[in-house]
Design an enzyme around this catalytic site. Structure first.
Site, short mmCIF file in Angstrom:
data_model
loop_
_atom_site.label_atom_id
_atom_site.label_comp_id
_atom_site.label_asym_id
_atom_site.label_seq_id
_atom_site.Cartn_x
_atom_site.Cartn_y
_atom_site.Cartn_z
N HIS A 145 0.82 -1.22 0.00
CA HIS A 145 0.00 0.00 0.00
C HIS A 145 0.86 1.28 0.00
O HIS A 145 1.92 1.35 0.62
CB HIS A 145 -0.93 0.01 1.22
CG HIS A 145 -0.17 0.07 2.52
ND1 HIS A 145 0.17 1.25 3.12
CD2 HIS A 145 0.33 -0.91 3.30
CE1 HIS A 145 0.84 1.00 4.22
NE2 HIS A 145 0.96 -0.31 4.35
N HIS B 107 11.91 -0.92 -12.43
CA HIS B 107 11.67 -2.37 -12.57
C HIS B 107 11.73 -3.01 -11.18
O HIS B 107 12.76 -2.93 -10.50
CB HIS B 107 12.76 -2.96 -13.48
CG HIS B 107 12.66 -4.43 -13.69
ND1 HIS B 107 13.53 -5.11 -14.51
CD2 HIS B 107 11.80 -5.38 -13.22
CE1 HIS B 107 13.22 -6.40 -14.53
NE2 HIS B 107 12.18 -6.59 -13.74
C1 LIG Z 1 23.89 -6.11 -7.59
C2 LIG Z 1 24.31 -6.44 -9.00
C3 LIG Z 1 23.68 -5.42 -9.97
C4 LIG Z 1 25.82 -6.32 -9.05
O1 LIG Z 1 26.28 -6.61 -10.30
P1 LIG Z 1 27.81 -6.28 -10.65
O2 LIG Z 1 28.04 -4.82 -10.47
O3 LIG Z 1 28.07 -6.88 -11.99
O4 LIG Z 1 28.60 -6.97 -9.48
P2 LIG Z 1 29.57 -8.24 -9.51
O5 LIG Z 1 28.86 -9.44 -10.02
O6 LIG Z 1 30.84 -7.82 -10.18
O7 LIG Z 1 29.87 -8.47 -7.97
C5 LIG Z 1 30.59 -7.53 -7.20
C6 LIG Z 1 30.58 -8.00 -5.76
O8 LIG Z 1 29.25 -7.90 -5.24
C7 LIG Z 1 28.79 -9.19 -4.81
N1 LIG Z 1 27.38 -9.28 -5.18
C8 LIG Z 1 26.86 -9.16 -6.42
N2 LIG Z 1 25.53 -9.26 -6.38
C9 LIG Z 1 25.22 -9.48 -5.09
C10 LIG Z 1 23.98 -9.67 -4.44
N3 LIG Z 1 22.82 -9.65 -5.11
N4 LIG Z 1 23.99 -9.83 -3.10
C11 LIG Z 1 25.17 -9.84 -2.43
N5 LIG Z 1 26.36 -9.66 -2.99
C12 LIG Z 1 26.38 -9.49 -4.33
C13 LIG Z 1 29.66 -10.18 -5.53
O9 LIG Z 1 29.72 -11.41 -4.86
C14 LIG Z 1 30.97 -9.45 -5.57
O10 LIG Z 1 31.55 -9.54 -4.32
P3 LIG Z 1 33.18 -9.71 -4.17
O11 LIG Z 1 33.75 -8.46 -4.81
O12 LIG Z 1 33.38 -9.79 -2.70
O13 LIG Z 1 33.51 -10.94 -4.92
C15 LIG Z 1 23.85 -7.86 -9.44
O14 LIG Z 1 24.66 -8.87 -8.90
C16 LIG Z 1 22.40 -8.15 -9.05
O15 LIG Z 1 22.08 -8.65 -7.98
N6 LIG Z 1 21.49 -7.81 -9.99
C17 LIG Z 1 20.08 -8.06 -9.87
C18 LIG Z 1 19.66 -9.02 -10.98
C19 LIG Z 1 18.20 -9.34 -10.92
O16 LIG Z 1 17.61 -9.55 -9.89
N7 LIG Z 1 17.60 -9.39 -12.10
C20 LIG Z 1 16.20 -9.70 -12.23
C21 LIG Z 1 15.88 -9.73 -13.68
S1 LIG Z 1 14.21 -10.22 -13.95
#
Ligand SMILES: CC(C)(COP(=O)(O)OP(=O)(O)OC[C@H]1O[C@@H](n2cnc3c(N)ncnc32)[C@H](O)[C@@H]1OP(=O)(O)O)[C@@H](O)C(=O)NCCC(=O)NCCS
Length: 213
Positions: free
Chosen positions: A137, A146
């Site tokens: 709400h 998104h």
């Molecule tokens: C947060 C996010 C955008 C980061 O992406 P990124 O910038 O490419 O980050 P990386 O994959 O290089 O990871 C960087 C660090 O963050 C950590 N990390 C990445 N995503 C994380 C998450 N969701 N939760 C916790 N830690 C996360 C990685 O383990 C890494 O840690 P390290 O440096 O200690 O190894 C991505 O991981 C994410 O969660 N995106 C959401 C995707 C989603 O839900 N999509 C739905 C589509 S319908």
């Protein structure tokens, strides 16, 4: 919602666009096919043809468009292009979604299966409420934002323009996600997130700042 046009086309034939088309069909809309600037015309995806790119739309007045591009920035760019040409947007809502009569949806918003949008919530233009998301709400989902599958916005939370809340993340009551920010999958947001910031974890902490900040 679909004023007097010749049918609905889904702009974007990737994974997100295919779900938008599927939802539109489930809603009972007549879907003519996809418009896609990168896929070959005639390609068939989930039983629907790629009709062409932007040129096809220009040559086919009267169509309504459902926004089927998952990238927030690209989706907004496409909306700007469509708006400049007076192409009407279709709002797509799966029949299994629960939408309060006191909630509002902007033009071109899409609401996927099993999502819940409760009283007083406002979902902006071109926003995505993905599968099973819970929009509680009095929340605000900004234009071109998104909210990913199974994410939860608790009461009064606000998600800024073009922000992205990752799969399964939770934004606690009244917290704000700034414009263009990203909440990582599974995060729990217990503090406001500034604009153009990526946060991850439980509780959510800043991972990095995006270049536009
Ligand atoms: C947060 C996010 C955008 C980061 O992406 P990124 O910038 O490419 O980050 P990386 O994959 O290089 O990871 C960087 C660090 O963050 C950590 N990390 C990445 N995503 C994380 C998450 N969701 N939760 C916790 N830690 C996360 C990685 O383990 C890494 O840690 P390290 O440096 O200690 O190894 C991505 O991981 C994410 O969660 N995106 C959401 C995707 C989603 O839900 N999509 C739905 C589509 S319908």
């Amino acid at each position: 919602m679909n004023p007097g046009g010749q049918g609905v086309v889904v702009y974007g034939a990737g994974g997100h666009g295919r779900v938008v088309a599927d939802v539109a069909l489930a809603q009972g809309l007549g879907v003519l096919g996809f418009v896609d600037d990168h896929k070959a015309p005639g390609t068939v995806l989930d039983g629907l043809r790629v009709l062409g790119g932007r040129d096809w739309l220009v040559a086919s007045p009267g169509c309504n468009v459902a926004l089927g591009v998952g990238d927030n920035t690209l989706r907004e760019d496409i909306d700007t292009w469509l708006d400049a040409r007076g192409v009407p947007l279709t709002t797509v809502v799966h029949p299994s979604a629960i939408l309060s009569r006191w909630a509002s949806l902007g033009p071109g918003a899409v609401v996927f299966p099993a999502a819940v949008i409760n009283s007083g919530a406002s979902v902006g233009r071109g926003a995505i409420v993905n599968t099973g998301a819970v929009i509680e709400h009095d929340t605000v989902v900004g234009d071109f934002a998104h909210v990913s599958p199974n994410a939860t916005l608790a009461g009064g939370a606000r998600v800024g323009r073009s922000a992205h809340v990752g799969a399964g993340a939770c934004v606690l009551p009244g917290r704000t996600i700034g414009d263009g920010s990203i909440v990582g999958a599974g995060a729990v947001v217990n503090r406001d997130v500034p604009a153009n910031t990526v946060v991850v974890g439980v509780p959510a902490r800043v991972l990095r700042h995006l270049k536009n900040e």
